[in-house]
Write a protein that holds these residues in place. Structure first.
Motif, PDB file in Angstrom:
ATOM      1  N   ILE A 103     -47.110 -35.078 -14.130  1.00  0.00           N
ATOM      2  CA  ILE A 103     -46.504 -35.884 -15.204  1.00  0.00           C
ATOM      3  C   ILE A 103     -45.009 -35.598 -15.310  1.00  0.00           C
ATOM      4  O   ILE A 103     -44.178 -36.515 -15.445  1.00  0.00           O
ATOM      5  N   LEU A 104     -44.643 -34.327 -15.227  1.00  0.00           N
ATOM      6  CA  LEU A 104     -43.234 -33.983 -15.344  1.00  0.00           C
ATOM      7  C   LEU A 104     -42.416 -34.561 -14.202  1.00  0.00           C
ATOM      8  O   LEU A 104     -41.274 -35.006 -14.389  1.00  0.00           O
ATOM      9  N   ARG A 105     -42.978 -34.591 -12.996  1.00  0.00           N
ATOM     10  CA  ARG A 105     -42.260 -35.175 -11.861  1.00  0.00           C
ATOM     11  C   ARG A 105     -42.062 -36.685 -12.047  1.00  0.00           C
ATOM     12  O   ARG A 105     -41.018 -37.247 -11.727  1.00  0.00           O
ATOM     13  N   VAL A 133     -51.985 -31.294 -13.373  1.00  0.00           N
ATOM     14  CA  VAL A 133     -51.748 -32.600 -14.024  1.00  0.00           C
ATOM     15  C   VAL A 133     -50.414 -32.596 -14.754  1.00  0.00           C
ATOM     16  O   VAL A 133     -49.633 -33.577 -14.692  1.00  0.00           O
ATOM     17  N   LEU A 134     -50.111 -31.506 -15.460  1.00  0.00           N
ATOM     18  CA  LEU A 134     -48.850 -31.416 -16.185  1.00  0.00           C
ATOM     19  C   LEU A 134     -47.662 -31.479 -15.238  1.00  0.00           C
ATOM     20  O   LEU A 134     -46.653 -32.143 -15.523  1.00  0.00           O
ATOM     21  N   GLN A 135     -47.776 -30.813 -14.067  1.00  0.00           N
ATOM     22  CA  GLN A 135     -46.682 -30.846 -13.097  1.00  0.00           C
ATOM     23  C   GLN A 135     -46.452 -32.257 -12.562  1.00  0.00           C
ATOM     24  O   GLN A 135     -45.309 -32.707 -12.388  1.00  0.00           O
ATOM     25  N   ALA A 168     -55.301 -28.307 -15.346  1.00  0.00           N
ATOM     26  CA  ALA A 168     -54.381 -28.830 -16.366  1.00  0.00           C
ATOM     27  C   ALA A 168     -52.936 -28.609 -15.951  1.00  0.00           C
ATOM     28  O   ALA A 168     -52.068 -29.467 -16.180  1.00  0.00           O
ATOM     29  N   MET A 169     -52.640 -27.457 -15.323  1.00  0.00           N
ATOM     30  CA  MET A 169     -51.284 -27.196 -14.866  1.00  0.00           C
ATOM     31  C   MET A 169     -50.862 -28.173 -13.772  1.00  0.00           C
ATOM     32  O   MET A 169     -49.709 -28.622 -13.722  1.00  0.00           O
TER      33      MET A 169
END
Length: 537
Positions: free
Chosen positions: A530-532, A526-528, A523-524
Motif C-alpha cells: 500500500i505504501l509503495r 500488505v502495508l508495504q 499484514a506487514m
C-alpha cells in the motif's frame, strides 16, 4: 602450557589452594604440588565426590608437598588417585618436639600469639601418626623442661594436655634444649628400624647454639634433626646455623611464616619417615598410551626428581621411570583411571619445575590428556530434565522407546553444591514405562546417571542459573545436545514426542504463537504494498 592446550572454549583459572576451590562451572581441577593439609580434609572430600558423582576431571602433579610427602596417604585423595602414596609398611617413629617457649614467643603474629600457633601445629600432627609411634616434648627458654618423655600416641589425650599447658617466658638457649631432647632416646640397637627424629621450632634468638657439638651428639645417637625457623630474626641472624644443624644431621631446615606451621610440621614428619621426594634425574619410558593417546608419542622430558608411588590395580600406567643400574622396580610417572563418573590422572613428579615451551612435543603430551579429562560422555538412550511441581524440584528421565526395558538398573540423581556439603543421591522411581522421576533438594546442579552406562551422565543446572555449557558454546551437535539437557529441555526423537510437548505447554496455560507471527508478517507485506502504491500517486 596448560592454558594453551586446554580444550576449545575452555579457560584456565589459577587460585591458591589454601583459599579453597570453587567448583562452579569447572570441568577439570589441577592440583599443582598441593599438600593434603593445605587443601583441607573437608575440601578433599568434596573434591572426591565431585569426581565420582559429578563427572569432574582431576589432574594431580607432584613435588615436595604432594603424594606421600604431602600427606596423601592419610587423606581422601588416597582412594581417589590411580597411584598409592602408601608404598610399604611405615617404620615406627620416635620423635621429640623441641618447642621454643622463650619470652619472644609471647609476641603476636597477626592476631595470634606465636606460642599458640606452635601448639596448634603440634596438635595437627595427630592424623599423620600411628598408635605405635611415640612422641616426646621439650619446651625451652633459658633452660629446657621435659614436658613429656617419649609417650605412645595411643595416649594422645595426655600429650595434648601437656602441650596446652606450655607457658612462654625467659631467654633462649638452643644447645641445652637439643641435648635434653637427645637424652630422651634410648641407645640405638643393632637392626632397630625405628626412625629417631628431633623437630626443633625456634624464632632464632639464642644465647647458646653450638652446632658442631649438637651434630656430633645426634650422629652418635642415630638421630636426625629438622629445624623450623620462624620470624625475621631467624632469617637474618641464625638461619645459617639452623640450616647447618639440620643438613649435617640428615634433616631439613624450613624457613616459613607462622601461618603455615601445621603444614611445615607435617612436611617435616613425612621427610623424617623417608616419604619425601626422591632427588634423582630419571629418563621416562612409555608403557601404555590408551585410553588417552592412540599410540606412544614423543619421548617425554627428563624428570629432575619424583615422588615414590605404586600403581593401583585397574589403573592405566602410561609413563614410568626407565631402568637404572640394577633397579628392577619402575615408579609410575603418569597414570590414569576412571573413578565413578569422573576421570583422574596423576603425574607424581614436579611438573611445575620444568621450563615448558609449548613445543609440538609438549602439545602432543598435554592436549590429549586435558581433552580426555574434560570429556564427559552423554547418554544416547535417554534424556533428563528438571521440572517444577507444587514448589518442589523433580528430575524426570525419559528413555527412548527402543531402549525401554533394556536395563533394569535404576537412575540416580546427585545434587551438587558450590560450597558446603552436597545432598545425598536420590534413586529415581519408575512412574511409567520409560519414565523415571524423583524429588531433589538443594544444590546448584544435579548430575543424573545410570550405573550401567559406562560413565554417561547429564548435568542439569538448577533453575535460575545459566548452565555451564553456555560458557563453552560450540556449533557441533554434541555440545548443543548438552545445552538442551542442562537447560531442562528435551530432544524430540519423533513427531509424537513434539505433539506431547505442545500439549504439555497448552496444559500450563501457554499458547502457540506461530500463527500470530504469520498473520503479522502478512499484514506487514500488505502495508508495504500500500505504501509503495501511495508513493507512485
Amino acid at each position: 602450557v596448560l592454558a594453551a592446550n586446554a580444550p576449545a572454549g575452555a579457560s584456565l583459572r589459577t587460585v591458591p589452594a589454601a583459599s579453597g576451590i570453587d567448583l562452579a562451572g569447572v570441568s577439570v581441577v589441577v592440583l599443582d604440588n598441593v599438600s593434603a593439609w593445605t587443601l583441607g580434609r573437608g575440601a578433599a572430600r568434596r573434591l572426591a565426590r565431585r569426581v565420582t558423582d559429578g563427572g569432574l576431571g582431576l589432574l594431580v602433579l607432584g613435588g615436595d608437598a604432594a603424594f606421600a610427602a604431602g600427606g596423601y596417604a592419610d587423606s581422601p585423595l588416597e582412594d581417589l588417585l590411580p597411584v598409592s602414596s602408601r608404598t610399604g609398611e611405615r617404620p615406627p617413629l620416635d620423635m621429640v618436639l623441641v618447642v621454643d617457649a622463650s619470652g619472644s614467643m609471647n609476641e603476636t603474629y597477626e592476631t595470634t600469639r606465636k606460642l599458640a600457633l606452635a601448639k596448634q601445629a603440634v596438635l595437627a600432627l595427630r592424623p599423620a601418626l600411628g598408635d605405635a609411634d611415640r612422641i616426646g616434648i621439650v619446651a625451652f627458654a633459658g633452660e629446657p623442661r621435659v614436658v613429656s618423655p617419649l609417650t605412645p600416641v595411643a595416649r594422645w589425650d595426655d600429650l595434648r594436655a601437656q602441650v596446652i599447658g606450655i607457658q612462654a617466658g625467659g631467654g633462649t638457649r638452643i644447645t641445652p634444649a637439643v641435648e635434653a631432647a637427645a637424652g630422651l632416646f634410648a641407645p640405638p640397637k643393632e637392626g632397630d628400624k625405628t626412625v629417631r627424629h628431633i623437630m626443633l621450632l625456634s624464632d632464632g634468638r639464642s644465647e647458646d647454639f653450638d652446632v658442631d657439638h649438637l651434630v656430633a651428639l645426634c650422629r652418635r645417637g642415630n638421630i636426625t634433626v629438622s629445624t623450623v625457623a620462624t620470624g625475621t630474626d631467624a632469617y637474618q641472624v641464625h638461619i645459617e646455623r639452623l640450616d647447618a644443624l639440620a643438613y649435617q644431621s640428615g634433616g631439613k631446615c624450613i624457613v616459613g611464616g607462622l601461618g603455615y606451621l601445621a603444614e611445615t610440621f607435617l612436611y617435616n614428619l613425612a621427610h623424617a619417615r623417608g616419604e619425601g621426594i626422591r632427588e634423582v634425574m630419571r629418563d621416562v619410558q612409555w608403557v601404555r598410551p590408551e585410553p588417552i593417546w592412540r599410540a606412544p608419542g614423543p619421548d617425554p622430558v627428563l624428570v629432575p626428581s619424583y615422588n615414590v608411588t605404586r600403581p593401583k590395580e585397574g589403573a592405566d600406567v602410561h609413563w614410568v621411570t626407565a631402568p637404572l643400574g640394577t633397579e628392577t622396580d619402575a615408579s609410575p610417572l603418569l597414570a590414569s583411571w576412571r573413578r565413578g563418573l569422573g576421570k583422574v590422572a596423576a603425574m607424581p613428579w614436579p611438573v611445575g619445575r620444568i621450563q615448558w615451551s609449548n613445543s609440538p612435543r609438549d602439545q602432543a603430551q598435554f592436549a590429549p590428556l586435558l581433552a580426555w579429562l574434560s570429556a564427559q560422555p552423554l547418554p544416547t538412550d535417554w534424556s533428563a530434565r528438571l521440572v517444577r511441581r507444587g514448589g518442589a524440584c523433580r528430575v524426570r528421565v525419559e528413555e527412548r522407546s527402543e531402549a525401554v526395558g533394556k536395563s533394569s538398573a535404576p537412575f540416580v540423581a546427585t545434587p551438587l553444591a558450590d560450597s558446603g556439603e552436597d545432598a545425598p543421591p536420590v534413586v529415581l522411581e519408575q512412574t511409567a514405562p520409560g519414565i523415571h522421576e524423583g524429588e531433589v533438594a538443594g544444590g546448584t546442579a544435579v548430575v543424573v546417571h545410570r550405573p550401567d552406562d559406562s560413565g554417561a551422565a547429564v548435568t542439569l543446572s538448577a533453575p535460575g542459573r545459566p548452565p555451564p555449557e553456555f560458557e563453552r558454546l560450540g556449533v557441533d551437535g554434541a555440545k548443543l545436545e548438552a545445552i538442551v539437557n542442562a537447560g531442562g529441555g528435551r530432544i524430540h526423537a519423533s513427531p509424537a514426542s513434539l505433539v506431547e510437548a505442545v500439549e504439555h505447554i497448552r496444559a500450563r496455560g501457554y499458547k502457540p504463537v506461530g500463527i500470530h507471527l504469520l498473520w503479522a508478517a502478512a499484514a506487514m507485506v500488505v502495508l508495504q504494498v500500500i505504501l509503495r502504491l501511495l508513493g507512485r500517486l
